[in-house]
Scaffold this active site. Structure first.
Site, PDB file in Angstrom:
ATOM      1  N   GLU A 142      -6.711   2.071 -12.820  1.00 25.92           N
ATOM      2  CA  GLU A 142      -6.601   3.192 -12.372  1.00 25.92           C
ATOM      3  C   GLU A 142      -5.891   3.847 -11.228  1.00 25.92           C
ATOM      4  OE1 GLU A 142      -7.753   5.906 -14.292  1.00 25.92           O
ATOM      5  OE2 GLU A 142     -10.081   4.896 -15.021  1.00 25.92           O
ATOM      6  N   SER A 181     -25.429  32.332 -51.290  1.00 27.25           N
ATOM      7  CA  SER A 181     -25.373  34.149 -51.233  1.00 27.25           C
ATOM      8  C   SER A 181     -25.758  34.225 -50.056  1.00 27.25           C
ATOM      9  CB  SER A 181     -26.553  34.379 -52.745  1.00 27.25           C
ATOM     10  OG  SER A 181     -26.132  33.678 -53.474  1.00 27.25           O
TER      11      SER A 181
END
Length: 807
Positions: A160, A467
């Site tokens: 880092e 539907s």
């Protein structure tokens, strides 16, 4: 004297001539020698001398142009420098002063407790009672610097921030790299180059906004941090503050969560694996993407080895060690809690600047968006768990309990369990209060004495809606595109429509009104009508609402019957139906009412409303859906009383999913029933278990409330219809009534209406001139060709031909 002088001059000339004559052979010899010398020169050298001579002639203008260009460029650069200085003095420097002062104040107000403070967030129901506490319990997992494994410190530095021990909070080279990337990508890329101190600052003091301004604040605060705190303290804060995914914060919590041991008991390989996660908790999530974390572990080990932190032997041993992750049970065991968390996280995402998108026509865009979404969701979730928020919701514990018990009771007939021990048959439902647009109850599955709450199906399971989607993307849009509830529409054969090359608009079929098609849930009508309005138009209504998983393959006719790639959730469907109940006005479903930050400030703002359907369209659609409940596919559930109800059933192929979505003037509710692993249940229809759950729960919710009806629709303006449908023929009979095989009353009426229009044109042919007569013939012929019945078609053709020949 003159003669003497002339004589002397003449002698001088002769002498000069003699000298000249003597020198001439010498010059000739010299010229010959010169020629010999020139002729003996290197030919290659002579070639380049000549080439250079001509190149100078050719490129002299170009050299002048280059000189002018570089002079101009120099002048432009000087002017740009002057402008930059001016901007810096008038814009950037004041910002720098402002941010610097903020940085000083922020760090000055911080102390050791700032980085150890327990900042739990709480979620409350609509009675003000706590239903969840979101915390990371730092007090029991916080590691002092002395107890942090040295390998963990070295791992973070290696991967880092290699200049951690020397830098003043930021890495200048890294910032330059970020700046170049920013301009190279025109502002698209502003990530990277954050030191450990900057990451700590961002997590603790800043929002997740991605911008140059935030990066500037981050740097300035980081610089102030290094002035107040030692490097060891900053490293201690960082190791205990960062997220390791899945609600684990700090190295100790991650060690216990993933490996079931304390940090000091971890191996080098396990430490490197955990240190891989914080860079991107979503991408390196050990539960979802263990292979990504493993690759980064290997890189970290390599970096540590290169920097001399570990020996060759340590490196090889750690690299070959197998990583075994322990997956703990999910923390929460109630559906309302998981939903409230999701609502809060999504709101924080929006507040952080994330732009939600719905409806994608390209998979590359969809996949890229999903990656960004997961990253932003993970960050916002971390923010929620550590931000100290007080979240007040609309969730009603009484309604929640009743809805849960109703689903449990209706589905008790099937207690088979899947391989994971969870009930195979499941149900989910979402209830929205129409007055506020807020979710008041949400159930994501059946109650069970087991770990049943990992999945909240109400908002996390996307299922084919069948539907129940028709009113949303077919019929309501059709009402806004020229059709009315009484328009004559055609019920074609869907199997024929699916055939390659089929011209859907010309397929034969029984006719009926649009209202009847909805009440009877005619798939052929939905397919035919969707083809008329086009999937692009129909889907555009859906993507105006929050339907998260609409992809390119959904823009086809099959979606008219709910045939989606992924599907929809009960929360999404409830939101869409609630829009119909709310006069076409859509409100994004949520249960958040108030959201107080750690300072007691309400940061929540309602997302507002958007008009998806026209007000009268919504009223007409609801009026049609009332017919579904009274005399249509949902008649069997037996709704009664003085409070109106409207809704739509939905059943997918082979009865794998059953839906009922409906509303009363008070509440909207959607219900789904099916198996987690889709399979047929022969007794499952939208009108059976889903409608039963809906009726029982809705009857309870409206019990004791005043009688209520939906607003009456206004006049319908549409004109579109299939030619015909004149009820003067066979009056009093239903359009769907069969007169013969594949021939209905509606077909009969349509045919005779066409015949009437053709006859009117034929009647004009007798008195018409030849050109007009031919035009009338063509118009009448076009109408007659549309007649479906063979007998009437033959009769009308005979009449037309007689009129043409007789005149």
């Amino acid at each position: 004297m003159n003669t003497e002088k002339d004589k002397i001059q003449e002698e001088g000339k002769e002498e000069n001539s003699s000298l000249t004559a003597q020198k001439a052979p010498e010059r000739d010899e010299n010229n010959k020698a010169g020629k010999r010398k020139s002729t003996g020169q290197n030919p290659v050298a002579r070639f380049f001398i000549i080439l250079f001579k001509y190149l100078r002639i050719i490129f002299r203008p170009l050299f002048k142009l280059f000189r002018f260009f570089f002079q101009s460029l120099f002048i432009i650069c000087v002017l740009a420098l002057i402008a930059s200085i001016a901007v810096g003095v008038t814009v950037i420097y004041p910002k720098y002063e402002e941010f610097s002062q903020q940085a000083v104040e922020i760090v000055a107000e911080s102390d050791l407790d700032t980085f150890r403070l327990q900042e739990s967030s709480y979620i409350y129901d609509n009675q003000g009672d706590v239903i969840a506490k979101l915390t990371k319990d730092e007090d029991s997992t916080y590691l002092p610097y002395e107890e942090i494994p040295e390998d963990a410190i070295n791992a973070f530095i290696a991967i880092e921030d290699r200049t951690f021990w020397e830098n003043s909070g930021f890495d200048l080279k890294g910032i330059i790299r970020v700046g170049l990337n920013y301009f190279r990508t025109e502002g698209e890329e502003v990530h990277g180059a954050s030191t450990i101190t900057q990451q700590l600052v961002r997590n603790r003091f800043l929002t997740r906004e991605v911008s140059i301004e935030r990066k500037a604040k981050e740097i300035l605060i980081a610089m102030e941090m290094t002035k107040k705190y030692s490097k060891k303290q900053i490293m201690e804060f960082y190791v205990n503050d960062i997220s390791f995914a899945n609600t684990y914060y700090g190295l100790e919590a991650a060690a216990e969560g993933y490996f079931g041991k304390t940090a000091k008991e971890l191996t080098l390989s396990q430490i490197a694996y955990l240190c891989a996660i914080p860079n991107s908790p979503t991408y390196y999530n050990p539960y979802r993407h263990p292979e990504n974390a493993l690759k980064r572990r290997n890189k970290i080990l390599g970096d540590m080895h290169d920097l001399g932190y570990i020996t060759d032997e340590d490196y090889e041993e750690a690299l070959t060690e197998e990583i075994v992750i322990e997956k703990a049970d999910y923390e929460f065991r109630n559906y309302e809690t998981t939903y409230a968390i999701d609502c809060a996280v999504r709101y924080l995402m929006k507040d952080n600047g994330f732009e939600f998108q719905y409806g994608f026509t390209a998979y590359d865009e969809y996949n890229a968006y999903k990656d960004k979404y997961e990253q932003a969701y993970s960050q916002a979730r971390d923010q929620l768990y550590t931000g100290g928020y007080q979240i007040y919701t609309s969730l009603d514990p009484e309604k929640q309990s009743f809805l849960q018990s109703t689903i449990d009771q209706v589905l008790t007939f099937d207690e088979n369990v899947a391989d994971n021990g969870i009930y195979a048959l499941q149900g989910a439902a979402t209830v929205i209060d129409n007055s506020s647009g807020k979710v008041v109850a949400i159930v994501g599955g059946r109650t069970q004495e087991a770990d049943t709450y990992n999945l909240n199906r109400a908002f996390q399971s996307f299922r084919q809606p069948g539907s129940s989607i028709k009113p949303i993307i077919v019929y309501a849009p059709a009402l806004e595109n020229g059709y009315t509830s009484q328009s004559t529409v055609k019920n074609i054969n869907v199997d024929d429509a699916k055939k390659k090359g089929a011209d859907v608009s010309k397929l034969p079929g029984n006719t009926m009104t649009l209202r009847q098609a909805v009440e009877q849930s005619k798939n052929g009508v939905a397919w035919w009508l969707y083809n008329e309005i086009t999937p692009q138009v129909g889907m555009s209504y859906l993507t105006k609402m929050r339907f998260d998983n609409i992809v390119p393959d959904d823009y086809y006719l099959a979606s008219s019957l709910g045939g989606f790639t992924y599907g929809a959730t009960t929360e999404e469907m409830a939101g869409a139906y609630a829009a119909l109940a709310n006069g076409g006005m859509y409100r994004d479903p949520t249960c958040i009412m108030t959201m107080l930050d750690r300072n007691g400030i309400d940061v929540y703002k309602n997302s507002g409303e958007s008009q998806v359907y026209e007000k009268n369209t919504a009223a007409v659609m609801v009026d049609i859906l009332k017919g579904v409940v009274k005399k249509g596919t949902a008649k069997g559930m037996g709704w009664s009383g003085n409070i109106e109800a409207a809704g739509k059933t939905g059943t997918t192929n082979n009865s794998k999913d059953g839906w009922f979505c409906g509303m009363t003037p008070y509440y909207t509710m959607s219900v789904w029933v099916g198996y987690d692993q889709p399979k047929t249940l022969s007794s499952l229809w939208g009108s059976t278990y889903p409608a039963s759950i809906w009726k029982q729960a809705m009857s309870h919710f409206v019990e004791g409330l005043e009688a209520a009806s939906f607003p009456e629709p206004g006049k319908e303006e549409g004109q579109k219809t299939i030619s015909g449908g004149n009820s003067a023929y066979l009056p009093g009979r239903d359009d769907s009534e069969l007169l013969a095989d594949n021939y209905t009353v509606g077909n009969y009426r349509q045919d005779h209406s066409l015949a009437d229009q053709a006859q009117a044109l034929i009647n004009q042919m007798a008195a018409a001139d030849p050109d007009t007569k031919q035009s009338l013939y063509n118009q009448a012929k076009s109408l007659i060709d549309q007649i479906y019945g063979n007998t009437l078609s033959r009769q009308m053709n005979e009449t037309l031909n007689a009129a043409m020949s007789g005149g």
